[in-house]
Design an enzyme around this catalytic site. Structure first.
Site, PDB file in Angstrom:
ATOM      1  N   GLU A   1     -48.640  24.984  29.946  1.00 48.11           N
ATOM      2  CA  GLU A   1     -47.213  25.102  29.618  1.00 48.11           C
ATOM      3  C   GLU A   1     -46.906  26.358  28.810  1.00 48.11           C
ATOM      4  OE1 GLU A   1     -46.002  21.481  27.553  1.00 48.11           O
ATOM      5  OE2 GLU A   1     -47.046  20.312  29.069  1.00 48.11           O
TER       6      GLU A   1
ATOM      7  N   GLY B   1     -51.102  21.915  27.141  1.00 51.56           N
ATOM      8  CA  GLY B   1     -51.046  22.982  26.130  1.00 51.56           C
ATOM      9  C   GLY B   1     -51.155  24.403  26.671  1.00 51.56           C
TER      10      GLY B   1
ATOM     11  N   ASN C   1     -51.739   5.532  21.353  1.00 50.45           N
ATOM     12  CA  ASN C   1     -52.877   6.217  21.967  1.00 50.45           C
ATOM     13  C   ASN C   1     -53.983   6.264  20.914  1.00 50.45           C
ATOM     14  OD1 ASN C   1     -54.677   7.936  23.148  1.00 50.45           O
ATOM     15  ND2 ASN C   1     -53.205   9.558  23.591  1.00 50.45           N
TER      16      ASN C   1
ATOM     17  N   ARG D   1     -65.784  21.240  26.697  1.00 52.97           N
ATOM     18  CA  ARG D   1     -66.603  20.611  27.739  1.00 52.97           C
ATOM     19  C   ARG D   1     -66.974  21.643  28.802  1.00 52.97           C
ATOM     20  NH1 ARG D   1     -62.282  16.346  28.491  1.00 52.97           N
ATOM     21  NH2 ARG D   1     -62.590  14.895  26.759  1.00 52.97           N
TER      22      ARG D   1
ATOM     23  N   LYS E   1     -52.379   8.049  17.783  1.00 47.54           N
ATOM     24  CA  LYS E   1     -51.096   8.732  17.937  1.00 47.54           C
ATOM     25  C   LYS E   1     -50.065   7.683  18.326  1.00 47.54           C
ATOM     26  CE  LYS E   1     -52.918  12.558  20.294  1.00 47.54           C
ATOM     27  NZ  LYS E   1     -52.916  13.360  21.454  1.00 47.54           N
TER      28      LYS E   1
ATOM     29  N   GLY F   1     -55.248  21.789  29.275  1.00 54.22           N
ATOM     30  CA  GLY F   1     -55.121  21.609  27.826  1.00 54.22           C
ATOM     31  C   GLY F   1     -56.500  21.760  27.236  1.00 54.22           C
ATOM     32  N   ASN F   2     -56.724  21.124  26.097  1.00 53.13           N
ATOM     33  CA  ASN F   2     -58.069  21.140  25.536  1.00 53.13           C
ATOM     34  C   ASN F   2     -59.018  20.431  26.506  1.00 53.13           C
ATOM     35  OD1 ASN F   2     -59.939  21.717  23.559  1.00 53.13           O
ATOM     36  ND2 ASN F   2     -59.716  19.669  22.700  1.00 53.13           N
ATOM     37  N   GLY F   3     -58.568  19.302  27.058  1.00 48.51           N
ATOM     38  CA  GLY F   3     -59.205  18.718  28.242  1.00 48.51           C
ATOM     39  C   GLY F   3     -58.436  19.265  29.437  1.00 48.51           C
TER      40      GLY F   3
ATOM     41  N   GLU G   1     -46.832  12.342  28.588  1.00 47.19           N
ATOM     42  CA  GLU G   1     -47.590  11.118  28.873  1.00 47.19           C
ATOM     43  C   GLU G   1     -46.997   9.914  28.149  1.00 47.19           C
ATOM     44  OE1 GLU G   1     -52.114  12.190  29.346  1.00 47.19           O
ATOM     45  OE2 GLU G   1     -51.156  13.726  28.140  1.00 47.19           O
TER      46      GLU G   1
ATOM     47  N   ARG H   1     -52.272   3.419  25.858  1.00 49.94           N
ATOM     48  CA  ARG H   1     -52.987   4.293  26.782  1.00 49.94           C
ATOM     49  C   ARG H   1     -54.454   3.851  26.792  1.00 49.94           C
ATOM     50  NH1 ARG H   1     -55.899   9.731  25.631  1.00 49.94           N
ATOM     51  NH2 ARG H   1     -56.312  10.410  27.757  1.00 49.94           N
TER      52      ARG H   1
ATOM     53  N   HIS I   1     -56.501  11.833  33.004  1.00 52.72           N
ATOM     54  CA  HIS I   1     -55.174  12.457  32.862  1.00 52.72           C
ATOM     55  C   HIS I   1     -54.220  11.960  33.942  1.00 52.72           C
ATOM     56  CE1 HIS I   1     -57.315  16.276  31.101  1.00 52.72           C
ATOM     57  NE2 HIS I   1     -56.887  15.522  30.106  1.00 52.72           N
TER      58      HIS I   1
HETATM   59  P1  AMP Z   1     -53.387  19.918  24.819  1.00 56.93           P
HETATM   60  O1  AMP Z   1     -54.778  19.376  24.886  1.00 56.93           O
HETATM   61  O2  AMP Z   1     -52.611  19.743  26.069  1.00 56.93           O
HETATM   62  O3  AMP Z   1     -52.651  19.467  23.580  1.00 56.93           O
HETATM   63  O4  AMP Z   1     -53.560  21.502  24.661  1.00 56.93           O
HETATM   64  C1  AMP Z   1     -54.050  22.054  23.475  1.00 56.93           C
HETATM   65  C2  AMP Z   1     -54.458  23.476  23.707  1.00 56.93           C
HETATM   66  O5  AMP Z   1     -53.364  24.261  24.225  1.00 56.93           O
HETATM   67  C3  AMP Z   1     -54.846  24.211  22.441  1.00 56.93           C
HETATM   68  O6  AMP Z   1     -56.189  23.988  22.089  1.00 56.93           O
HETATM   69  C4  AMP Z   1     -54.611  25.645  22.805  1.00 56.93           C
HETATM   70  O7  AMP Z   1     -55.818  26.172  23.336  1.00 56.93           O
HETATM   71  C5  AMP Z   1     -53.598  25.608  23.918  1.00 56.93           C
HETATM   72  N1  AMP Z   1     -52.331  26.267  23.546  1.00 56.93           N
HETATM   73  C6  AMP Z   1     -51.327  25.795  22.810  1.00 56.93           C
HETATM   74  N2  AMP Z   1     -50.340  26.710  22.679  1.00 56.93           N
HETATM   75  C7  AMP Z   1     -50.746  27.814  23.352  1.00 56.93           C
HETATM   76  C8  AMP Z   1     -50.203  29.119  23.589  1.00 56.93           C
HETATM   77  N3  AMP Z   1     -49.018  29.478  23.111  1.00 56.93           N
HETATM   78  N4  AMP Z   1     -50.932  29.986  24.337  1.00 56.93           N
HETATM   79  C9  AMP Z   1     -52.125  29.627  24.826  1.00 56.93           C
HETATM   80  N5  AMP Z   1     -52.695  28.436  24.623  1.00 56.93           N
HETATM   81  C10 AMP Z   1     -52.026  27.542  23.908  1.00 56.93           C
END
Ligand code: AMP
Length: 398
Positions: free
Chosen positions: A335, A332, A7, A241, A14, A210-212, A386, A91, A180
Protein backbone atom coordinates in the site's frame (compact mmCIF):
# COMPACT_ATOMS: atom_id res chain seq x y z
CA UNK A 1 -24.65 -3.95 16.30
CA UNK A 2 -21.12 -3.33 17.64
CA UNK A 3 -18.63 -6.07 16.90
CA UNK A 4 -15.43 -6.53 18.88
CA UNK A 5 -12.70 -7.95 16.63
CA UNK A 6 -9.90 -9.74 18.44
CA UNK A 7 -6.57 -10.81 16.95
CA UNK A 8 -4.62 -12.70 19.58
CA UNK A 9 -0.92 -13.51 19.28
CA UNK A 10 1.21 -15.39 21.78
CA UNK A 11 2.07 -12.24 23.74
CA UNK A 12 -0.05 -9.57 22.06
CA UNK A 13 -3.69 -8.80 21.41
CA UNK A 14 -5.01 -6.36 18.81
CA UNK A 15 -8.62 -5.22 19.04
CA UNK A 16 -11.09 -3.04 17.18
CA UNK A 17 -14.69 -2.19 17.98
CA UNK A 18 -16.65 -1.70 14.75
CA UNK A 19 -20.24 -0.61 14.15
CA UNK A 20 -21.45 -3.37 11.83
CA UNK A 21 -24.30 -1.33 10.33
CA UNK A 22 -22.30 1.68 9.13
CA UNK A 23 -18.92 -0.15 9.20
CA UNK A 24 -17.32 2.71 11.17
CA UNK A 25 -14.42 2.09 13.53
CA UNK A 26 -15.43 3.00 17.10
CA UNK A 27 -12.18 2.29 18.95
CA UNK A 28 -9.01 0.29 18.55
CA UNK A 29 -5.98 -0.74 20.50
CA UNK A 30 -3.24 -3.16 21.32
CA UNK A 31 -2.05 -5.11 24.38
CA UNK A 32 1.64 -5.99 24.24
CA UNK A 33 4.03 -8.13 26.28
CA UNK A 34 1.20 -10.17 27.81
CA UNK A 35 2.69 -12.46 30.46
CA UNK A 36 6.04 -10.63 30.22
CA UNK A 37 7.45 -7.73 32.31
CA UNK A 38 6.47 -4.31 31.02
CA UNK A 39 3.01 -5.21 29.63
CA UNK A 40 1.22 -2.24 28.16
CA UNK A 41 -2.12 -1.37 26.63
CA UNK A 42 -2.77 1.31 24.05
CA UNK A 43 -6.31 2.45 23.34
CA UNK A 44 -7.67 4.98 20.85
CA UNK A 45 -11.35 5.90 20.66
CA UNK A 46 -12.20 7.05 17.13
CA UNK A 47 -11.49 10.77 16.86
CA UNK A 48 -9.96 10.80 20.36
CA UNK A 49 -6.50 10.77 21.86
CA UNK A 50 -4.38 7.63 21.98
CA UNK A 51 -3.83 6.49 25.58
CA UNK A 52 -0.95 4.25 26.54
CA UNK A 53 -0.26 2.77 29.95
CA UNK A 54 1.91 0.10 31.45
CA UNK A 55 -0.18 -2.37 33.46
CA UNK A 56 0.66 -5.89 34.55
CA UNK A 57 -1.07 -8.53 32.38
CA UNK A 58 -0.32 -12.03 33.57
CA UNK A 59 -2.34 -13.65 30.83
CA UNK A 60 -4.80 -13.02 27.98
CA UNK A 61 -7.81 -12.95 30.33
CA UNK A 62 -6.18 -10.00 32.14
CA UNK A 63 -5.60 -8.34 28.75
CA UNK A 64 -9.19 -8.77 27.61
CA UNK A 65 -10.47 -7.55 30.97
CA UNK A 66 -8.43 -4.35 30.44
CA UNK A 67 -9.75 -4.00 26.87
CA UNK A 68 -13.34 -4.26 28.12
CA UNK A 69 -12.60 -1.77 30.90
CA UNK A 70 -11.14 0.69 28.37
CA UNK A 71 -14.16 0.34 26.07
CA UNK A 72 -16.62 0.91 28.94
CA UNK A 73 -14.56 3.53 30.85
CA UNK A 74 -16.78 6.39 32.07
CA UNK A 75 -14.61 9.15 30.60
CA UNK A 76 -12.89 7.75 27.53
CA UNK A 77 -15.00 4.64 26.85
CA UNK A 78 -17.18 4.29 23.77
CA UNK A 79 -19.98 2.07 25.12
CA UNK A 80 -21.96 2.26 28.38
CA UNK A 81 -21.84 -1.45 29.13
CA UNK A 82 -20.78 -4.78 27.67
CA UNK A 83 -24.40 -5.28 26.57
CA UNK A 84 -23.59 -2.84 23.74
CA UNK A 85 -21.11 -5.32 22.28
CA UNK A 86 -23.29 -7.62 20.19
CA UNK A 87 -20.69 -10.18 19.15
CA UNK A 88 -16.98 -10.95 19.07
CA UNK A 89 -15.10 -11.94 15.91
CA UNK A 90 -11.86 -13.84 16.45
CA UNK A 91 -9.11 -14.12 13.86
CA UNK A 92 -7.94 -17.73 13.84
CA UNK A 93 -4.77 -18.54 11.92
CA UNK A 94 -5.26 -22.18 10.98
CA UNK A 95 -8.54 -23.91 10.22
CA UNK A 96 -6.95 -26.92 8.47
CA UNK A 97 -9.28 -28.71 6.07
CA UNK A 98 -12.10 -28.52 8.61
CA UNK A 99 -13.01 -24.90 8.06
CA UNK A 100 -13.70 -23.55 4.60
CA UNK A 101 -15.88 -20.81 6.09
CA UNK A 102 -16.18 -18.64 9.16
CA UNK A 103 -18.28 -20.22 11.87
CA UNK A 104 -20.12 -19.45 15.12
CA UNK A 105 -18.03 -20.76 18.02
CA UNK A 106 -19.41 -23.53 20.21
CA UNK A 107 -17.63 -26.30 22.13
CA UNK A 108 -17.48 -28.52 19.03
CA UNK A 109 -15.84 -25.75 17.01
CA UNK A 110 -13.39 -25.09 19.84
CA UNK A 111 -12.38 -28.75 19.86
CA UNK A 112 -11.97 -28.73 16.06
CA UNK A 113 -9.75 -25.60 16.22
CA UNK A 114 -7.68 -27.30 18.89
CA UNK A 115 -7.17 -30.24 16.55
CA UNK A 116 -5.50 -27.80 14.12
CA UNK A 117 -2.94 -26.73 16.78
CA UNK A 118 -0.34 -29.11 15.35
CA UNK A 119 -0.52 -27.27 12.03
CA UNK A 120 0.05 -23.84 13.60
CA UNK A 121 1.74 -24.39 16.95
CA UNK A 122 2.89 -20.75 17.17
CA UNK A 123 -0.52 -19.23 16.47
CA UNK A 124 -3.59 -21.39 17.11
CA UNK A 125 -3.02 -21.97 20.85
CA UNK A 126 -2.85 -18.16 21.36
CA UNK A 127 -6.06 -17.71 19.32
CA UNK A 128 -7.80 -20.31 21.52
CA UNK A 129 -6.63 -18.58 24.69
CA UNK A 130 -8.25 -15.40 23.35
CA UNK A 131 -11.55 -17.16 22.71
CA UNK A 132 -11.57 -18.77 26.14
CA UNK A 133 -10.76 -15.48 27.85
CA UNK A 134 -13.68 -13.78 26.07
CA UNK A 135 -16.00 -16.65 26.92
CA UNK A 136 -15.08 -16.27 30.58
CA UNK A 137 -15.69 -12.51 30.64
CA UNK A 138 -18.64 -12.31 28.22
CA UNK A 139 -20.33 -15.71 28.52
CA UNK A 140 -23.54 -14.65 26.78
CA UNK A 141 -22.02 -12.83 23.82
CA UNK A 142 -21.96 -14.83 20.56
CA UNK A 143 -18.51 -15.38 19.05
CA UNK A 144 -17.39 -16.16 15.52
CA UNK A 145 -14.12 -17.69 14.29
CA UNK A 146 -12.76 -16.25 11.04
CA UNK A 147 -9.93 -18.34 9.61
CA UNK A 148 -6.85 -17.10 7.76
CA UNK A 149 -6.85 -20.32 5.75
CA UNK A 150 -10.56 -20.54 4.84
CA UNK A 151 -10.55 -18.45 1.64
CA UNK A 152 -7.88 -20.73 0.16
CA UNK A 153 -9.88 -23.91 0.71
CA UNK A 154 -11.26 -23.62 -2.84
CA UNK A 155 -7.80 -24.40 -4.31
CA UNK A 156 -7.82 -27.49 -6.53
CA UNK A 157 -5.74 -30.44 -5.31
CA UNK A 158 -3.13 -29.87 -8.04
CA UNK A 159 -2.38 -26.52 -6.35
CA UNK A 160 -2.37 -27.73 -2.77
CA UNK A 161 -0.57 -31.09 -3.01
CA UNK A 162 3.20 -31.30 -2.50
CA UNK A 163 5.41 -33.82 -4.31
CA UNK A 164 5.80 -35.89 -1.15
CA UNK A 165 4.76 -39.44 -0.24
CA UNK A 166 0.95 -39.42 -0.30
CA UNK A 167 0.79 -41.08 3.11
CA UNK A 168 1.96 -37.78 4.70
CA UNK A 169 -1.14 -36.11 3.35
CA UNK A 170 -3.31 -38.99 4.54
CA UNK A 171 -1.72 -39.26 7.97
CA UNK A 172 -0.90 -35.64 8.79
CA UNK A 173 -2.80 -33.54 6.23
CA UNK A 174 0.48 -32.08 4.95
CA UNK A 175 -0.56 -29.83 2.06
CA UNK A 176 -0.68 -26.16 1.07
CA UNK A 177 -3.22 -24.19 3.12
CA UNK A 178 -2.24 -20.57 2.55
CA UNK A 179 -2.73 -17.64 4.94
CA UNK A 180 -3.83 -13.97 4.89
CA UNK A 181 -7.07 -15.36 3.43
CA UNK A 182 -9.24 -12.64 4.96
CA UNK A 183 -7.07 -10.03 3.25
CA UNK A 184 -6.92 -11.80 -0.14
CA UNK A 185 -10.70 -12.22 -0.08
CA UNK A 186 -11.40 -8.61 1.00
CA UNK A 187 -8.97 -7.06 -1.50
CA UNK A 188 -10.02 -9.15 -4.51
CA UNK A 189 -13.74 -8.47 -3.88
CA UNK A 190 -13.11 -4.77 -3.32
CA UNK A 191 -11.09 -4.55 -6.57
CA UNK A 192 -14.04 -5.92 -8.56
CA UNK A 193 -16.40 -3.53 -6.74
CA UNK A 194 -14.20 -0.48 -7.43
CA UNK A 195 -13.90 -1.44 -11.10
CA UNK A 196 -17.66 -2.00 -11.30
CA UNK A 197 -17.11 -5.51 -12.67
CA UNK A 198 -18.52 -8.88 -11.64
CA UNK A 199 -16.20 -10.66 -9.19
CA UNK A 200 -17.10 -13.97 -10.83
CA UNK A 201 -15.84 -12.76 -14.25
CA UNK A 202 -12.33 -11.71 -13.23
CA UNK A 203 -8.85 -13.21 -12.97
CA UNK A 204 -7.19 -11.37 -10.08
CA UNK A 205 -3.72 -11.64 -8.54
CA UNK A 206 -3.45 -10.18 -5.03
CA UNK A 207 0.02 -9.29 -3.71
CA UNK A 208 -0.26 -8.91 0.07
CA UNK A 209 3.16 -7.41 0.81
CA UNK A 210 3.63 -6.67 4.50
CA UNK A 211 5.99 -7.97 7.13
CA UNK A 212 4.42 -11.32 6.24
CA UNK A 213 3.83 -11.51 2.48
CA UNK A 214 1.85 -13.74 0.14
CA UNK A 215 0.39 -13.76 -3.36
CA UNK A 216 -2.87 -15.38 -4.40
CA UNK A 217 -4.59 -16.20 -7.67
CA UNK A 218 -8.34 -15.59 -7.58
CA UNK A 219 -10.26 -16.81 -10.61
CA UNK A 220 -14.00 -16.33 -11.06
CA UNK A 221 -14.38 -15.41 -7.39
CA UNK A 222 -12.45 -18.39 -6.02
CA UNK A 223 -8.90 -18.75 -4.80
CA UNK A 224 -7.05 -21.21 -7.07
CA UNK A 225 -3.52 -20.88 -5.70
CA UNK A 226 -1.50 -19.05 -3.08
CA UNK A 227 2.16 -18.76 -2.15
CA UNK A 228 2.14 -19.64 1.55
CA UNK A 229 1.98 -23.33 2.31
CA UNK A 230 1.48 -25.69 5.22
CA UNK A 231 2.83 -22.78 7.27
CA UNK A 232 3.37 -19.08 6.50
CA UNK A 233 7.06 -19.76 5.78
CA UNK A 234 6.68 -20.65 2.09
CA UNK A 235 6.57 -18.30 -0.88
CA UNK A 236 7.79 -14.72 -1.05
CA UNK A 237 10.82 -13.35 0.75
CA UNK A 238 9.28 -11.63 3.79
CA UNK A 239 10.41 -9.30 6.59
CA UNK A 240 12.22 -12.06 8.48
CA UNK A 241 10.93 -15.28 6.83
CA UNK A 242 12.96 -16.88 4.06
CA UNK A 243 10.08 -17.89 1.79
CA UNK A 244 10.92 -20.59 -0.83
CA UNK A 245 14.29 -22.27 -0.41
CA UNK A 246 15.76 -25.61 -1.46
CA UNK A 247 14.74 -27.89 1.46
CA UNK A 248 18.20 -29.50 1.32
CA UNK A 249 19.64 -26.22 2.67
CA UNK A 250 18.28 -27.22 6.09
CA UNK A 251 20.48 -30.33 6.23
CA UNK A 252 23.43 -28.37 4.84
CA UNK A 253 23.20 -25.69 7.56
CA UNK A 254 22.65 -28.35 10.24
CA UNK A 255 25.97 -29.97 9.31
CA UNK A 256 27.96 -26.80 8.76
CA UNK A 257 26.72 -24.86 11.79
CA UNK A 258 25.88 -27.73 14.14
CA UNK A 259 22.34 -26.43 14.54
CA UNK A 260 19.23 -28.42 15.52
CA UNK A 261 16.07 -28.43 13.38
CA UNK A 262 14.40 -26.08 15.88
CA UNK A 263 17.32 -23.65 15.69
CA UNK A 264 17.29 -23.68 11.90
CA UNK A 265 13.51 -23.15 11.83
CA UNK A 266 14.00 -20.16 14.08
CA UNK A 267 16.63 -18.78 11.64
CA UNK A 268 14.26 -19.33 8.70
CA UNK A 269 11.34 -17.63 10.49
CA UNK A 270 13.04 -14.84 12.40
CA UNK A 271 16.47 -14.09 10.96
CA UNK A 272 16.00 -14.56 7.24
CA UNK A 273 13.90 -12.69 4.67
CA UNK A 274 14.96 -9.14 3.83
CA UNK A 275 16.52 -8.85 7.31
CA UNK A 276 18.91 -11.74 6.67
CA UNK A 277 19.47 -10.96 3.00
CA UNK A 278 20.38 -7.34 3.78
CA UNK A 279 22.99 -8.61 6.27
CA UNK A 280 20.82 -7.40 9.17
CA UNK A 281 20.34 -3.89 7.81
CA UNK A 282 16.60 -4.01 8.58
CA UNK A 283 13.40 -6.00 8.18
CA UNK A 284 11.60 -2.71 7.52
CA UNK A 285 11.23 -1.76 3.86
CA UNK A 286 11.41 1.95 4.69
CA UNK A 287 14.99 1.47 5.89
CA UNK A 288 15.83 -0.71 2.91
CA UNK A 289 14.39 1.80 0.47
CA UNK A 290 16.44 4.55 2.12
CA UNK A 291 19.51 2.27 1.91
CA UNK A 292 18.79 1.62 -1.77
CA UNK A 293 18.79 5.34 -2.56
CA UNK A 294 21.97 5.85 -0.53
CA UNK A 295 23.64 3.21 -2.71
CA UNK A 296 24.00 0.43 -0.12
CA UNK A 297 24.88 -2.71 -2.08
CA UNK A 298 23.05 -5.00 0.38
CA UNK A 299 19.92 -2.84 0.34
CA UNK A 300 19.93 -2.69 -3.49
CA UNK A 301 20.32 -6.45 -3.85
CA UNK A 302 17.67 -7.13 -1.17
CA UNK A 303 15.05 -4.88 -2.79
CA UNK A 304 15.80 -6.31 -6.24
CA UNK A 305 15.59 -9.90 -5.00
CA UNK A 306 12.32 -9.19 -3.19
CA UNK A 307 10.72 -7.56 -6.26
CA UNK A 308 12.00 -10.31 -8.57
CA UNK A 309 10.38 -13.02 -6.41
CA UNK A 310 7.04 -11.16 -6.41
CA UNK A 311 7.25 -10.80 -10.20
CA UNK A 312 7.96 -14.53 -10.60
CA UNK A 313 4.83 -15.39 -8.58
CA UNK A 314 2.76 -13.00 -10.69
CA UNK A 315 4.09 -14.83 -13.76
CA UNK A 316 3.30 -18.23 -12.26
CA UNK A 317 -0.25 -17.24 -11.36
CA UNK A 318 -0.85 -15.65 -14.75
CA UNK A 319 0.03 -19.07 -16.19
CA UNK A 320 -2.12 -20.89 -13.61
CA UNK A 321 -5.18 -18.82 -14.61
CA UNK A 322 -4.25 -18.59 -18.31
CA UNK A 323 -4.26 -14.81 -18.02
CA UNK A 324 -4.83 -12.03 -15.55
CA UNK A 325 -7.19 -9.03 -15.59
CA UNK A 326 -6.24 -7.26 -12.37
CA UNK A 327 -3.14 -7.19 -10.17
CA UNK A 328 -3.69 -5.74 -6.68
CA UNK A 329 -1.13 -4.52 -4.18
CA UNK A 330 -1.98 -4.38 -0.48
CA UNK A 331 -0.60 -4.41 3.13
CA UNK A 332 2.20 -2.28 4.62
CA UNK A 333 4.64 -2.43 1.71
CA UNK A 334 2.10 -2.98 -1.08
CA UNK A 335 0.00 0.00 0.00
CA UNK A 336 2.80 2.41 0.87
CA UNK A 337 5.80 1.76 -1.32
CA UNK A 338 5.35 3.35 -4.76
CA UNK A 339 8.98 2.39 -5.34
CA UNK A 340 8.48 -1.37 -4.89
CA UNK A 341 5.30 -1.31 -7.00
CA UNK A 342 7.13 0.52 -9.73
CA UNK A 343 10.09 -1.89 -9.53
CA UNK A 344 7.77 -4.88 -9.96
CA UNK A 345 5.54 -3.40 -12.68
CA UNK A 346 8.10 -1.46 -14.74
CA UNK A 347 10.89 -4.05 -14.64
CA UNK A 348 8.89 -7.24 -15.13
CA UNK A 349 5.29 -6.83 -16.25
CA UNK A 350 5.73 -5.34 -19.71
CA UNK A 351 4.72 -8.69 -21.27
CA UNK A 352 1.28 -8.25 -19.65
CA UNK A 353 0.96 -4.83 -21.27
CA UNK A 354 1.14 -3.18 -17.83
CA UNK A 355 1.57 0.59 -18.04
CA UNK A 356 1.87 2.33 -14.70
CA UNK A 357 0.31 5.76 -14.18
CA UNK A 358 3.22 7.29 -12.26
CA UNK A 359 1.06 10.05 -10.72
CA UNK A 360 -1.63 7.64 -9.48
CA UNK A 361 1.13 5.36 -8.16
CA UNK A 362 2.25 8.15 -5.79
CA UNK A 363 -1.14 8.36 -4.04
CA UNK A 364 -1.80 6.70 -0.69
CA UNK A 365 -4.65 5.33 1.36
CA UNK A 366 -7.19 5.03 -1.48
CA UNK A 367 -8.72 2.17 -3.45
CA UNK A 368 -7.25 3.20 -6.76
CA UNK A 369 -6.12 1.97 -10.19
CA UNK A 370 -2.46 2.84 -10.68
CA UNK A 371 -2.26 1.70 -14.31
CA UNK A 372 -3.11 3.92 -17.28
CA UNK A 373 -6.42 3.61 -19.14
CA UNK A 374 -4.67 1.82 -22.03
CA UNK A 375 -2.81 -0.66 -19.81
CA UNK A 376 -3.81 -4.20 -20.95
CA UNK A 377 -3.80 -5.39 -17.33
CA UNK A 378 -5.26 -3.20 -14.57
CA UNK A 379 -2.99 -2.65 -11.57
CA UNK A 380 -4.57 -1.42 -8.33
CA UNK A 381 -3.75 -0.49 -4.77
CA UNK A 382 -6.45 -1.63 -2.37
CA UNK A 383 -5.72 -0.95 1.32
CA UNK A 384 -6.56 -4.14 3.16
CA UNK A 385 -8.91 -4.14 6.15
CA UNK A 386 -8.86 -7.54 7.80
CA UNK A 387 -10.67 -6.28 10.90
CA UNK A 388 -13.59 -4.94 8.86
CA UNK A 389 -13.76 -8.22 6.93
CA UNK A 390 -13.86 -10.14 10.24
CA UNK A 391 -16.56 -7.79 11.58
CA UNK A 392 -18.64 -8.32 8.41
CA UNK A 393 -18.35 -12.11 8.68
CA UNK A 394 -19.24 -12.00 12.38
CA UNK A 395 -22.27 -9.78 11.76
CA UNK A 396 -23.45 -11.99 8.90
CA UNK A 397 -23.31 -15.09 11.06
CA UNK A 398 -24.89 -13.79 14.26
P1 AMP B 1 2.14 -5.01 7.64
O1 AMP B 1 2.72 -6.31 8.07
O2 AMP B 1 1.14 -5.12 6.55
O3 AMP B 1 1.67 -4.17 8.81
O4 AMP B 1 3.36 -4.19 7.00
C1 AMP B 1 4.39 -3.70 7.80
C2 AMP B 1 5.56 -3.32 6.94
O5 AMP B 1 5.18 -2.36 5.93
C3 AMP B 1 6.67 -2.62 7.70
O6 AMP B 1 7.54 -3.53 8.31
C4 AMP B 1 7.36 -1.84 6.62
O7 AMP B 1 8.40 -2.65 6.09
C5 AMP B 1 6.33 -1.65 5.55
N1 AMP B 1 5.99 -0.23 5.33
C6 AMP B 1 5.19 0.56 6.04
N2 AMP B 1 5.15 1.81 5.54
C7 AMP B 1 5.98 1.82 4.47
C8 AMP B 1 6.41 2.81 3.52
N3 AMP B 1 5.97 4.06 3.57
N4 AMP B 1 7.29 2.43 2.56
C9 AMP B 1 7.74 1.17 2.51
N5 AMP B 1 7.40 0.21 3.37
C10 AMP B 1 6.53 0.52 4.33
Amino acid sequence: MNILVINCGSSSLKFQLINAENEKLIAKGLCERIGIDGSKISYTPDGGEKEEKEVPMGNHTDAIRLVLEALTNEKTGVVKSLAEIGAVGHRIVHGGEKFAKSTVIDSEVLAAIEECNDLAPLHNPANLIGINACRELMPDTPMVAVFDTAFHQTMPDKAYMYGLPYEYYEKYKIRRYGFHGTSHSYVSKRAAEVLGKKYEDLKIIVCHLGNGASVSAVMNGKCVDTSMGLTPLEGLIMGTRSGDIDPAIIEFIAHKEGKSIDEIMSVLNKKSGVLGLSDNLSSDFRDLEAGYHEGSARAINTMETFAYRVAKYIGAYTAAMNGVDVICFTAGVGENSAFIRSMICNNYLGYLGVKLDEEANKKRGEDIAISTADSSTTVMVIPTNEELAIARETYRLV
